[in-house]
Design a protein around this motif. Sequence first.
Motif: not given
Length: 253
Positions: A2-5, A24-25, A187-189, A228-230
Motif C-alpha cells: 500500500s502506498d499511502l503517500t 512507524r509502519l 477491525a483487527i483482532c 492486514a493493517l496496510l
Amino acid sequence: MSDLTGKTVAITGASSGLGQHFARLLADRGANLALMARRTDRLEAEVEALRAKGSKAVAIALDVSNVGAIGPALDAAETELGPIHVMINNAGVGGEGMALDITPEHFDQTFAVNTRGVYFGAREAAKRMLASGVAEASEARIINIASIAGLTVLPGLTAYCASKAAVISMTKGLAREWTRQHIAVNAICPGYIETEINAHWFATEGGQKQISRMPRKRLMDITALDEALLMLAGPAAGQITGTAITIDDGQVL
C-alpha cells in the motif's frame, strides 16, 4: 504494498505499543500522521523521530474516554495535515479483574476507553470524511483494534472481553450504516503480543505458564499485524467492510 503517500492517518493510543508501531509502519508508506494519546511527552518524542526521517507528523493530546475531546482533536489533525483518510482506533486499557472483585469505576473505565472511545472515534472520523469528500472518493478507512478477547472467554478478563466483543459488533454495525457512503469500517483482532499493557504479566510465572499452554507456545511478534493493517488502510479496502480479521498465531485454537 500500500502506498499511502499524502494520506492523513489519525492513530489513538499512539504513545507506545501497537499505536507507536503502526505510526512507524505507515510513515514508511508515506502517510501524514496525527499521533494521539494522553502521554504527550512520548508523543512529542515520537513525532520528532518521525520528522527526522522526513515524515509529516503531529502530536495531539487526547484521552478517548473524554468523547467530547475526540472531534476537536480530529479537527486539529485536519488543520495541520489535511483531510483524514484513515482513522485507527487503537487506544485501549486492560480491564483485569474477577467479576466479584472489579469495581464499578474500573469496569466503567474499561468500557469508556475500549468501547465508547472506539465508537465515538469512528463516528467523529466518519463525519469529517463525509464533509471533506474523502468518503465520496472511496478513500475513507476506519480500522478498529479489537482482540481475540472479543471472540473467546479469558479468565479474569470478563469486562475486557465484553468491551472487545462490543468493538467487533459495532464495527459490523457501522460498516452497514455507512456502506453506501463508501466508508470502509473493519477491525483487527490480535492475539497476545507483548506490549506495555501486558509485559508485567508475561514476566511472571503465571504469564509463562499461559504462554506454555498456547498451541505454538509463544507470543506474537508486533509485526504480525502489518500486512492486514496496510491492506485495510489502502486501496484494497475499497471492497472490504464489516470484517474482523483474526491474527493470533492459533492462540484461541
